[in-house]
Structure formats: structure tokens, C-alpha cells
Design an enzyme around this catalytic site. Structure first.
Site, PDB file in Angstrom:
ATOM      1  N   ASP A  52       1.033  -1.286  -0.153  1.00 37.78           N
ATOM      2  CA  ASP A  52       0.007  -0.275  -0.086  1.00 37.78           C
ATOM      3  C   ASP A  52       0.880   1.290  -0.030  1.00 37.78           C
ATOM      4  OD1 ASP A  52      -1.996  -1.705   0.232  1.00 37.78           O
ATOM      5  OD2 ASP A  52      -2.846  -0.898   2.138  1.00 37.78           O
ATOM      6  N   HIS A 195       3.723  -1.973   3.325  1.00 40.66           N
ATOM      7  CA  HIS A 195       3.957  -0.481   2.707  1.00 40.66           C
ATOM      8  C   HIS A 195       5.120  -0.488   2.137  1.00 40.66           C
ATOM      9  CE1 HIS A 195       0.493  -0.777   5.650  1.00 40.66           C
ATOM     10  NE2 HIS A 195       0.026   0.477   5.174  1.00 40.66           N
TER      11      HIS A 195
END
Length: 231
Positions: A52, A195
Site C-alpha cells: 500500500d 507498505h
């Protein structure tokens, strides 16, 4: 004195040019790689790696290198406002055989927005991606922070895609903590969220892939996992 200043400035310019050439040369080299393509045996354990908040100019290329070396496809849920400054990286993700999903345009908590604003977040991201990859169609939306409600679901046409294991890398712990969180909880068909905006994730991800491969795990994109589960 003037000569020394000119010489010094010339050296600095050469160094900057070398760095820029290295960055862009690396991206163009990676764009010419063959796309990752794997045959999955659905009778054996499978996991989906997802990333992400990218693309990130420093860390996303490092993750892409690891994924290519290990021949592991992944799904990148990109933030729309990050796309215009990272066009070649976006192209590289798609060309590498990875999947791209929407993580909204500005990463808001969608539960705080009305339906129009929610739809605008999704449409802006689609338009930003279309400018880079005109033929690409995102199949899934991942709501920021994993937060959604009935209004969010009704406002978004695409399926919402969350995760089953949170690596915890958003808290920027040591890489070993990220590794232990994932490998101690992993099960067949898990979707893991990372992430691609920090060095600790880069350090942990290769070790995680090695460990899971040793345990017989294969890797799929979110779409591959979703389609197989729907059969």
C-alpha cells in the site's frame, strides 16, 4: 580561487548527472524484463503479497528487484496523487506482471466522506492511472486504514479488498519484527499487507519470501486468489 570553484561545481554536476542516469537507466532496464509468470498449484498453500501507499521512488524499485529475483507476483494498491511523479515506476509495476489496485487518490478515511467525495477519490485515481496506462483497469479498491461502511461500499463499484495479515510495517518496527509477524501467522490463502515506503519492509520482504517458499508456499496476485476462491 575562481578555477577551484568552477572545478568543484563541475564535479558536483557530474555526480548529479551520474545519479540521475543511474536512476532512470535502472528503471528503463527493469522495464525490459520479462513479466513474472507463475503456474500455481491450488492444492498447495498460496499467499498474496500486497503493498500500500506507493509508489515510492526509493523503496518501490528495491521491492520490485526482490520480487523479480524471486519470481514472485504481487499486488500494489497505489495512491493516485503519487502517480504523476512516478510514471515509469507505475509502468514498471504493470510490465513486471504485478497487479495494480486503487488505494484512493489522497488516502482519506472514506468513512468521513459523503458518497460524492468517495466516488471522486476513486475516479481521480482511475484518471491518473489512465494517463500512464490507458488500457489498464483496476479490479479492486483497498480503503485507507481498512475503514469502510455501508455508504463506502455503495459508493464504490469495484470490490473492496482488505487483508488477513497486517505486517505492522506501518509502525516502522525493525525488519525482524515484520518478518516474525508474518511467518508466525501465515496460513493458506492469506493476503498480507505491507507498505512500500520504508527501508524496514525492504529488508524484511526477501527473508519472508525465502521462509514461505521453504514451507511450500506459492505466491499469487489478489485477482488470482479471488478468482480461484470464487470457482
Amino acid at each position: 580561487m575562481k578555477r577551484k570553484n568552477i572545478l568543484f561545481c563541475g564535479i558536483i554536476l557530474i555526480i548529479i548527472a551520474a545519479i540521475v542516469w543511474g536512476l532512470f537507466g535502472g528503471i528503463h532496464r527493469r522495464l525490459n524484463r520479462s513479466a513474472i509468470s507463475v503456474q500455481i498449484d491450488w492444492q498447495k498453500p498460496v499467499a498474496a503479497l500486497t503493498f500500500d501507499d506507493g509508489p515510492h521512488s526509493e523503496y518501490t524499485p528495491q521491492i520490485l528487484d526482490i520480487l523479480y529475483e524471486q519470481q514472485v507476483p504481487a499486488t500494489f494498491f497505489l495512491v493516485g496523487e503519487n502517480l504523476s511523479e512516478n510514471k515509469l515506476l507505475v509502468q514498471e509495476i504493470a510490465a513486471g506482471g504485478h497487479e495494480i489496485g486503487s488505494h484512493t487518490f489522497s488516502h482519506p478515511d472514506l468513512t468521513t466522506l459523503d458518497s460524492y467525495a468517495i466516488q471522486n477519490e476513486i475516479e481521480q485515481t482511475k484518471e491518473a492511472l489512465k494517463k500512464i496506462l490507458p488500457e489498464y483497469s483496476m479490479k479492486f479498491v483497498r480503503p485507507p486504514y481498512g475503514r469502510y461502511n455501508a455508504e463506502v461500499e455503495n459508493a464504490i463499484q469495484e470490490p473492496l479488498m482488505l487483508w488477513t495479515i497486517d505486517s505492522g510495517d506501518w509502525e516502522t518496527p525493525h525488519a525482524d519484527s515484520i518478518y516474525k509477524t508474518v511467518v508466525s501467522n501465515i496460513q493458506d490463502r492469506d493476503i498480507i499487507v505491507f507498505h512500500d515506503d520504508n527501508a524496514q519492509t525492504v529488508e524484511a520482504i526477501e527473508k519472508i519470501i525465502f521462509d514461505l517458499k521453504d514451507r511450500g508456499f506459492q505466491f499469487a496476485t489478489v485477482s488470482q486468489l479471488y478468482e480461484n476462491q470464487c470457482r
